[in-house]
Design a protein around this motif. Structure first.
Motif, short mmCIF file in Angstrom:
data_model
loop_
_atom_site.label_atom_id
_atom_site.label_comp_id
_atom_site.label_asym_id
_atom_site.label_seq_id
_atom_site.Cartn_x
_atom_site.Cartn_y
_atom_site.Cartn_z
N GLU A 67 43.19 20.55 -39.02
CA GLU A 67 43.48 20.90 -37.65
C GLU A 67 42.63 21.82 -36.95
OE1 GLU A 67 45.78 20.74 -40.35
OE2 GLU A 67 46.53 18.71 -39.97
N ASP A 68 42.12 22.87 -37.75
CA ASP A 68 41.20 23.85 -37.09
C ASP A 68 39.91 23.10 -36.80
OD1 ASP A 68 43.08 25.94 -37.36
OD2 ASP A 68 42.35 26.13 -39.49
N LEU A 69 39.38 22.24 -37.69
CA LEU A 69 38.37 21.27 -37.34
C LEU A 69 38.54 20.19 -36.29
CD1 LEU A 69 35.18 20.28 -38.37
CD2 LEU A 69 36.36 18.93 -39.87
N LEU A 122 40.51 20.67 -33.75
CA LEU A 122 40.54 21.45 -32.41
C LEU A 122 39.29 21.92 -32.32
CD1 LEU A 122 42.29 22.55 -30.36
CD2 LEU A 122 42.84 24.45 -31.60
N ALA A 123 38.43 22.37 -33.06
CA ALA A 123 37.21 22.85 -32.69
C ALA A 123 36.10 21.62 -32.32
CB ALA A 123 36.50 23.58 -33.91
N LEU A 124 36.46 20.46 -32.77
CA LEU A 124 35.68 19.40 -32.17
C LEU A 124 36.14 19.11 -30.77
CD1 LEU A 124 33.62 17.10 -32.69
CD2 LEU A 124 35.42 15.85 -33.76
N HIS A 125 37.36 19.01 -30.50
CA HIS A 125 37.67 18.89 -29.00
C HIS A 125 37.30 20.13 -28.24
CE1 HIS A 125 41.15 16.01 -29.19
NE2 HIS A 125 41.32 16.42 -30.46
N GLU A 126 37.08 21.28 -28.49
CA GLU A 126 36.48 22.18 -27.76
C GLU A 126 35.07 21.91 -27.72
OE1 GLU A 126 37.65 25.48 -30.11
OE2 GLU A 126 39.44 25.86 -29.14
#
Length: 193
Positions: free
Chosen positions: A49-51, A53-57
């Protein structure tokens, strides 16, 4: 993993999504794509999920940077976040519309899949909505505000062209695209005033 390796991991994650879809995004697929170790990825992205979300950002940030680039001639200082990047006065709504229309072209499959995926993820939706809030024409508060209505129509037309280019297997000729982009920009009557 240094920042450049973090960016390489995000670029690799984008390629995985581009090629295989969001469901294919895993530590293993990103590590293989980037030539990194799974442990290196875990250091910066403790969970999938962190990966994600970082990809969305990362992808939303690339899109926003395209909009900043579109107004760079008007606005010399691009170091501050958001469309008020001059540090003195905010960009006009017309300038934001032009930047939005121009930067919303030539999407890739990863961008489409991520924006669709964000619908069901509140944190990811907030990332994309932040960019929309800063750059895209909002829904008009009144049908009598003709300039706001025109800007919103231009936004809808740009979004429609973006979606068409996202799902079409036929690439659009650059001259046709430029003609359409100019026609969409002309929908915003405040640009002509």
């Amino acid at each position: 993993m240094r920042e450049s390796k973090r960016e390489a991991a995000l670029e690799a994650a984008k390629h995985v999504v581009q090629r295989d879809g969001v469901t294919a995004l895993s530590y293993e697929s990103v590590a293989a794509e980037a030539g990194l170790t799974k442990g290196g990825l875990l250091y910066h992205f403790p969970t999938r999920e962190d990966l994600l979300l970082a990809l969305h950002e990362y992808v939303a940030g690339q899109w926003e940077q395209h909009m900043r680039d579109e107004v760079a001639d008007e606005v010399p200082d691009t170091s501050a976040p958001g469309p008020d990047i001059r540090g003195t006065a905010p960009l006009t709504e017309a300038a934001k519309t032009v930047a939005y229309v121009r930067a919303s072209q030539n999407p890739d499959r990863a961008e489409l899949l991520l924006t669709l995926e964000a619908i069901s993820d509140q944190a990811a939706r907030a990332v994309w909505n932040g960019v929309y809030d800063r750059w895209a024409a909002p829904v008009p508060e009144s049908a009598e505000d003709h300039d706001a209505v025109a800007r919103f129509i231009a936004r809808l037309a740009a979004d429609g062209l973006w979606l068409y280019e996202s799902i079409s297997e036929q690439p659009m000729h650059p001259q046709i695209r430029e003609h359409l982009v100019r026609a969409i920009i002309a929908l915003d009557r405040s640009e002509q005033q």
